[in-house]
Design an enzyme around this catalytic site. Structure first.
Site, mmCIF file in Angstrom:
data_model
loop_
_atom_site.group_PDB
_atom_site.id
_atom_site.type_symbol
_atom_site.label_atom_id
_atom_site.label_comp_id
_atom_site.label_asym_id
_atom_site.label_seq_id
_atom_site.Cartn_x
_atom_site.Cartn_y
_atom_site.Cartn_z
ATOM 1 N N HIS A 192 1.717 4.400 -2.948
ATOM 2 C CA HIS A 192 1.783 5.930 -2.765
ATOM 3 C C HIS A 192 3.131 6.402 -3.223
ATOM 4 C CE1 HIS A 192 -1.628 6.888 -0.621
ATOM 5 N NE2 HIS A 192 -1.498 6.084 0.451
ATOM 6 N N HIS A 219 3.666 6.306 -7.078
ATOM 7 C CA HIS A 219 2.727 7.716 -7.498
ATOM 8 C C HIS A 219 3.860 8.971 -7.253
ATOM 9 C CE1 HIS A 219 -1.346 10.178 -7.217
ATOM 10 N NE2 HIS A 219 -0.797 10.083 -8.304
ATOM 11 N N HIS A 234 0.890 -1.411 -0.176
ATOM 12 C CA HIS A 234 -0.003 -0.093 -0.030
ATOM 13 C C HIS A 234 0.956 1.215 -0.108
ATOM 14 C CE1 HIS A 234 -3.579 2.282 1.347
ATOM 15 N NE2 HIS A 234 -2.441 3.057 1.837
ATOM 16 N N GLU A 235 1.868 1.415 0.855
ATOM 17 C CA GLU A 235 2.664 2.474 0.992
ATOM 18 C C GLU A 235 3.544 2.578 -0.204
ATOM 19 O OE1 GLU A 235 1.549 4.661 3.133
ATOM 20 O OE2 GLU A 235 0.619 3.294 4.156
#
Length: 680
Positions: free
Chosen positions: A473, A476, A469-470
């Site tokens: 980010h 991105h 998940h991290e």
């Protein structure tokens, strides 16, 4: 003595930064920023990107690069001295940002640029940056009379202080409770990994026995596995009353007055700017169009998930009664009997999976996934200055061997480090005036158990999901192709779209084809056996409706708290919470529970009237991923399309447009419901 923060560095000189450097460096950077603003305004029209936006972006960038390591150290290596220095900078920064946001001359310069001929020559990202700047002027009260502008500034400064105070209270309250267990029998049922960690905690404090804390890696195993109900209750009470007027440290770090003041000031701020309430103000910069749309979305989801949630709880109660003779489930029994029921139904537990997810397998497996989808390779560097010996540093290269970005990886829980997992930007990508391209740098921070007893760090599958998940980010931020400050990477991305890349990445943690190389037993290297894999997949949606209902409870609580605030009546924090629980919660919770007092996301993070973003982005992520399910989870072309249309575009265009470009249509709710196994 030179101030390391004021030297020109490409990466922060962490080991040299001391608390006494903080205030002078920030003060100097702010003075330079003010001078840049005055210089630009003195230049006079006509304005262009080069004589207006670029010099301001460069001054802001220097400020950001100085403040970023300070803010980061305050989160990962907190100390009384650093905390005090950090606190002194908050009003300075807030005051500066209000000064810029209410600077008539600067506002007129931006308007001149937007209304002049030069605007048409700007690229998409530059236009968006100019439009955002004008919107931010409006949201800083540029159009208000002087006394209202002054009040705006006072509120903004006070809010930044209150958010920091809230955070400190939560950190202090979390560190302020520990329990030493000397008789191992009291910890019956606990997994080996948790006992080893608790023993290591005690040894670190030169104590004999097992030291329990309220950090998640210590708290969760007790709630999930410990047979000792009295201990579970004691820890549950301590954890769910942190920073409040209840529990073992009642009143010591109480966030009640802090929350009351935060909500009142947010409401006043929104009304100053002409919004009905803070929920309206929050949505001015988000994908969702109006409060009703958000409330309808959450309420609709609750209607669909509630019947299944009630069924899940009824099954748990029946199981606890039939198998263990438990007449009434207490809040501190839920996780414990859920784990037992999961074992009973699927014969699998998180602990059984741990040996198959050693750190190196999980991290390298993550890199392999990214390489297959996007053609991106991670390379470790060991010559970088870090804030703790356990921190690692990596660079990302694409197929043309071009450096795209780099990141710090800080995986383990430590004292003086705030809980949770997050990605933050250290440096943002931007094209400098001299033509050079500054590459992005990210911080990826988790709180997992560190290696003990000579074994590598072993992750639960949940922790692997958090890591993915991290990193979503991080990608991105790091893979952006936008070269304009303010809209590159995660900058300028609406809050309800920012979780799309992160939740999207989680999907690979459930794919057998990916698990084949994300997992590998730490002793033998064998990947997750098929039998365990099948059980894990079968258990994937165990209590999925209860999970969604809990997220809906947080989302509705946050949104309604801000949307329904009435200055005459005050915040009504607990009343609102109980009312929402009646609507969506199926699991009973005690009246002395003080969940809001440690809900940092909305009181000290960016999620105020925005926590719904997690579920909103979940819809986007599940729908985006369904294209990979159709075309192949390692389909390089599909990966390239996601990269080109979403990941590389940063905040340069509206997320709905970007999504439609990738998916060919607007998002649909079905994929998410299916994803959670909810029969909507």
């Amino acid at each position: 003595m030179t101030n390391p923060l004021l030297t020109s560095f490409s990466l922060p000189p962490f080991s040299a930064i001391k608390p006494e450097h903080v205030v002078p460096a920030v003060t100097k950077a702010l003075a330079d920023c003010r001078a840049a603003v005055e210089g630009v305004v003195a230049h006079g029209a006509p304005y262009s990107w080069e004589n207006l936006c670029q010099p301001l972006a460069e001054a802001d960038d220097v400020l950001g690069r100085i403040f970023s390591p300070i803010s980061h150290l305050n989160s990962v290596k907190n100390s009384p001295e650093l905390r005090e220095a950090y606190e002194q900078t908050l009003p300075l920064l807030s005051e500066y940002s209000t000064w810029v946001g209410q600077h008539e001359g600067l506002y007129n310069a931006y308007r001149d640029l937007r209304d002049g001929d030069h605007y048409a020559t700007l690229n998409t990202a530059q236009k968006k940056a100019v439009d955002n700047a004008l919107r931010d002027f409006e949201l800083s009260g540029i159009g208000l009379p002087k006394e209202k502008q002054q009040r705006y500034g006072e509120i903004a400064t006070r809010l930044s202080e209150l958010g920091n105070q809230y955070s400190n209270n939560v950190l202090d309250a979390t560190m302020g409770w520990t329990k030493l267990i000397t008789d191992e029998a009291e910890l019956a049922g606990m997994p080996e990994s948790a006992l080893a960690a608790a023993k290591a905690q005690a040894e670190a404090k030169e104590q004999e026995g097992y030291l329990l804390t309220l950090d998640i890696p210590s708290y969760l195993p007790v709630m999930t596995y410990c047979d000792n109900q009295a201990l579970r209750e004691e820890m549950y009470r301590a954890y769910s009353t942190r920073a409040s007027d209840q529990g073992p440290n009642a009143g010591k770090w109480d966030n009640s007055p802090v929350m009351e003041e935060i909500l009142a000031l947010r409401h006043e701020l929104a009304q100053l700017l002409g919004f009905e309430n803070y929920a309206h103000e929050s949505l001015a910069t988000k994908m969702a169009e109006n409060p009703q749309q958000v409330l309808d979305f959450l309420t609709d989801l609750a209607k669909r998930a509630r019947p299944q949630g009630e069924k899940e709880l009824a099954q748990l109660r029946a199981f606890a009664k039939a198998e263990f003779g438990v007449e009434e489930l207490q809040p501190w029994d839920i996780a414990y009997y859920s784990e037992k029921q999961k074992q009973h139904l699927y014969s699998i537990s998180d602990e059984q999976l741990r040996p198959y997810f050693p750190e190196n397998k999980a991290v390298n497996g993550l890199f392999e996934v990214v390489k297959r989808i996007y053609g991106i390779t991670a390379k470790e560097r060991t010559d970088v200055d870090v804030w703790h010996p356990e921190v690692r540093f990596f660079e990302l290269y694409d197929e043309n061997n071009e450096l795209r970005g780099s990141f710090y990886l800080d995986l383990y829980a430590r004292e003086h480090k705030r809980g949770g997992a997050w990605m933050d930007d250290c440096v943002g990508q931007m094209r400098k005036a001299d033509g050079t391209l500054q590459k992005p740098v990210a911080y990826l921070t988790c709180n997992f158990n560190r290696p003990v007893n000579g074994k590598p760090a072993l992750f639960t599958h949940d922790e692997v999901i958090t890591l993915f998940h991290e990193f979503g980010h991080g990608l991105h931020h790091m893979l952006t192709r936008i070269e304009t400050a303010g809209v590159s990477g995660i900058s300028g991305v609406p809050w309800d779209a920012v979780e799309l890349p992160s939740q999207f990445m989680e999907n690979w943690c459930w794919e057998p084809e990916a698990l084949a190389f994300i997992s590998g037993h730490y002793e033998t290297g064998e990947p997750l056996p098929k039998e365990l894999l099948d059980k894990m997949l079968a258990a994937k949606n165990y209590q999925a409706a209860l999970f969604i209902l809990r997220q809906l409870e947080f989302g509705l609580f946050d949104f309604r708290l801000h949307a329904e605030f009435n200055p005459q009546q005050g915040a009504k924090i607990l009343e609102t919470l109980f009312e929402i629980k009646k609507q969506v919660a199926v699991v009973p919770s005690p009246t002395w529970g003080r969940f809001p007092h440690a809900f940092s996301h909305i009181f000290a993070g960016g999620y105020a009237a925005g926590y719904y973003s997690y579920l909103w982005a979940d819809v986007l992520a599940a729908d985006a991923y369904s294209r990979f399910e159709e075309e192949g989870i390692f389909n390089r072309e599909t990966g390239q399309s996601f990269l080109d249309n979403i990941l590389t575009r940063g905040g340069s265009e509206e997320p709905m447009e970007l999504f439609k470009r990738f998916r060919g249509r607007e998002p649909q709710l079905d994929a998410m419901l299916e994803h959670y196994g909810i029969k909507g």
